[in-house]
Design a protein around this motif. Structure first.
Motif, mmCIF file in Angstrom:
data_model
loop_
_atom_site.group_PDB
_atom_site.id
_atom_site.type_symbol
_atom_site.label_atom_id
_atom_site.label_comp_id
_atom_site.label_asym_id
_atom_site.label_seq_id
_atom_site.Cartn_x
_atom_site.Cartn_y
_atom_site.Cartn_z
ATOM 1 N N ASN A 71 0.836 -1.197 0.000
ATOM 2 C CA ASN A 71 0.000 0.000 0.000
ATOM 3 C C ASN A 71 0.867 1.242 0.000
ATOM 4 O OD1 ASN A 71 -1.961 -2.048 1.285
ATOM 5 N ND2 ASN A 71 -3.217 -0.244 0.914
ATOM 6 N N GLU A 72 0.472 2.216 -0.763
ATOM 7 C CA GLU A 72 1.028 3.554 -0.612
ATOM 8 C C GLU A 72 0.122 4.323 0.340
ATOM 9 O OE1 GLU A 72 3.752 5.461 -2.017
ATOM 10 O OE2 GLU A 72 4.462 3.390 -2.066
ATOM 11 N N ASP A 73 -1.193 4.180 0.115
ATOM 12 C CA ASP A 73 -2.177 4.886 0.933
ATOM 13 C C ASP A 73 -2.922 3.888 1.817
ATOM 14 O OD1 ASP A 73 -4.224 6.326 2.015
ATOM 15 O OD2 ASP A 73 -4.809 7.313 0.145
ATOM 16 N N TYR A 74 -2.590 3.892 3.091
ATOM 17 C CA TYR A 74 -3.194 2.929 4.012
ATOM 18 C C TYR A 74 -4.604 3.330 4.428
ATOM 19 C CZ TYR A 74 1.297 0.595 4.345
ATOM 20 O OH TYR A 74 2.443 -0.082 4.043
ATOM 21 N N SER A 75 -5.054 4.499 3.976
ATOM 22 C CA SER A 75 -6.448 4.861 4.263
ATOM 23 C C SER A 75 -7.379 4.160 3.278
ATOM 24 C CB SER A 75 -6.643 6.383 4.218
ATOM 25 O OG SER A 75 -6.586 6.855 2.886
ATOM 26 N N LYS A 76 -6.803 3.522 2.260
ATOM 27 C CA LYS A 76 -7.597 2.746 1.292
ATOM 28 C C LYS A 76 -7.048 1.329 1.217
ATOM 29 C CE LYS A 76 -8.075 6.912 -1.496
ATOM 30 N NZ LYS A 76 -7.377 7.642 -2.562
ATOM 31 N N PRO A 77 -7.316 0.541 2.252
ATOM 32 C CA PRO A 77 -6.678 -0.771 2.369
ATOM 33 C C PRO A 77 -6.883 -1.690 1.164
ATOM 34 C CG PRO A 77 -8.023 -0.298 4.314
ATOM 35 C CD PRO A 77 -8.254 0.813 3.347
ATOM 36 N N PHE A 78 -8.050 -1.586 0.524
ATOM 37 C CA PHE A 78 -8.327 -2.543 -0.557
ATOM 38 C C PHE A 78 -8.308 -1.916 -1.941
ATOM 39 C CE2 PHE A 78 -10.156 -4.333 3.302
ATOM 40 C CZ PHE A 78 -9.454 -5.534 3.337
ATOM 41 N N VAL A 79 -8.355 -0.588 -1.997
ATOM 42 C CA VAL A 79 -8.290 0.077 -3.291
ATOM 43 C C VAL A 79 -6.831 0.191 -3.703
ATOM 44 C CG1 VAL A 79 -8.797 2.201 -4.555
ATOM 45 C CG2 VAL A 79 -10.368 1.393 -2.793
ATOM 46 N N ASP A 80 -6.025 0.632 -2.769
ATOM 47 C CA ASP A 80 -4.619 0.847 -3.050
ATOM 48 C C ASP A 80 -3.802 -0.331 -2.529
ATOM 49 O OD1 ASP A 80 -2.373 2.624 -3.839
ATOM 50 O OD2 ASP A 80 -1.908 2.482 -1.712
ATOM 51 N N ALA A 81 -4.055 -1.506 -3.044
ATOM 52 C CA ALA A 81 -3.339 -2.690 -2.581
ATOM 53 C C ALA A 81 -2.731 -3.399 -3.778
ATOM 54 C CB ALA A 81 -4.282 -3.625 -1.842
ATOM 55 N N HIS A 82 -1.426 -3.365 -3.851
ATOM 56 C CA HIS A 82 -0.731 -3.927 -5.007
ATOM 57 C C HIS A 82 -0.066 -5.247 -4.658
ATOM 58 C CE1 HIS A 82 -1.111 -0.082 -7.128
ATOM 59 N NE2 HIS A 82 -0.790 0.502 -5.991
ATOM 60 N N PRO A 83 -0.393 -6.313 -5.407
ATOM 61 C CA PRO A 83 0.328 -7.573 -5.211
ATOM 62 C C PRO A 83 1.815 -7.373 -5.527
ATOM 63 C CG PRO A 83 -1.584 -7.875 -6.654
ATOM 64 C CD PRO A 83 -1.407 -6.413 -6.463
ATOM 65 N N ILE A 84 2.652 -7.851 -4.659
ATOM 66 C CA ILE A 84 4.092 -7.601 -4.815
ATOM 67 C C ILE A 84 4.869 -8.726 -4.143
ATOM 68 C CG2 ILE A 84 4.148 -6.176 -2.697
ATOM 69 C CD1 ILE A 84 6.133 -4.310 -4.100
ATOM 70 N N CYS A 85 5.994 -9.111 -4.732
ATOM 71 C CA CYS A 85 6.786 -10.181 -4.109
ATOM 72 C C CYS A 85 7.623 -9.594 -2.971
ATOM 73 C CB CYS A 85 7.655 -10.899 -5.133
ATOM 74 S SG CYS A 85 9.140 -9.996 -5.626
ATOM 75 N N ARG A 86 8.120 -10.467 -2.142
ATOM 76 C CA ARG A 86 8.847 -10.046 -0.955
ATOM 77 C C ARG A 86 10.107 -9.230 -1.298
ATOM 78 N NH1 ARG A 86 9.839 -11.152 4.469
ATOM 79 N NH2 ARG A 86 12.014 -11.670 4.745
ATOM 80 N N SER A 87 10.807 -9.664 -2.343
ATOM 81 C CA SER A 87 12.051 -8.960 -2.708
ATOM 82 C C SER A 87 11.769 -7.542 -3.179
ATOM 83 C CB SER A 87 12.781 -9.710 -3.818
ATOM 84 O OG SER A 87 13.074 -11.007 -3.404
ATOM 85 N N CYS A 88 10.765 -7.388 -4.039
ATOM 86 C CA CYS A 88 10.405 -6.051 -4.521
ATOM 87 C C CYS A 88 9.881 -5.201 -3.362
ATOM 88 C CB CYS A 88 9.344 -6.131 -5.617
ATOM 89 S SG CYS A 88 9.956 -6.777 -7.192
ATOM 90 N N HIS A 89 9.090 -5.829 -2.495
ATOM 91 C CA HIS A 89 8.490 -5.113 -1.370
ATOM 92 C C HIS A 89 9.550 -4.549 -0.425
ATOM 93 C CE1 HIS A 89 4.613 -5.180 1.319
ATOM 94 N NE2 HIS A 89 4.941 -3.971 0.923
#
Ligand SMILES: [Zn+2]
Length: 121
Positions: A56-74
């Motif tokens: 998430n970039e914006d944690y006020s939108k937990p499900f709108v702003d939720a990008h699947p990402i691997c652990r290394s990239c994260h």
């Protein structure tokens, strides 16, 4: 996002450790109950291997702003303020291996920002 108990998260984009942890918990519950799709592919490098998480970039939108990402990239993404080299290397890797996909991550800047709507005056 993960099942393991997490060591204290750092503040990110103006969201506190506990705000971030709360969102992580909500997401995990939503995935477990089938209300939100389980991440299957990293939006950055495209891998489907290993532990897929949600960024998430914006944690006020937990499900709108939720990008699947691997652990290394994260990890590389989150440490970019203190370890820009690691993020640059990761981005180079991503450009090498990916064929297509969204590019929201390209626009991320290397200086901390505050986008928490609760902090707006
Ligand atoms: Zn990745």
């Amino acid at each position: 996002l993960s099942g393991r108990s997490q060591s204290k998260l750092r503040e990110y984009n103006g969201f506190s450790s506990s705000e971030r942890a709360k969102v992580g918990k909500l997401q995990l519950e939503a995935i477990r109950s089938g209300k939100f799709p389980k991440p299957t592919k990293c939006e950055l490098c495209g891998t489907s291997e290993g532990q897929l998480q949600l960024h998430n970039e914006d944690y006020s939108k937990p499900f709108v702003d939720a990008h699947p990402i691997c652990r290394s990239c994260h990890l590389a993404l989150h440490v970019r303020f203190t370890n820009p080299e690691r993020w640059e290397k990761r981005k180079a890797h991503i450009r090498e291996v990916r064929s297509s996909g969204s590019d929201w991550w390209v626009k991320l800047i290397d200086t901390p920002i505050d986008i928490n709507p609760a902090h707006k005056k």
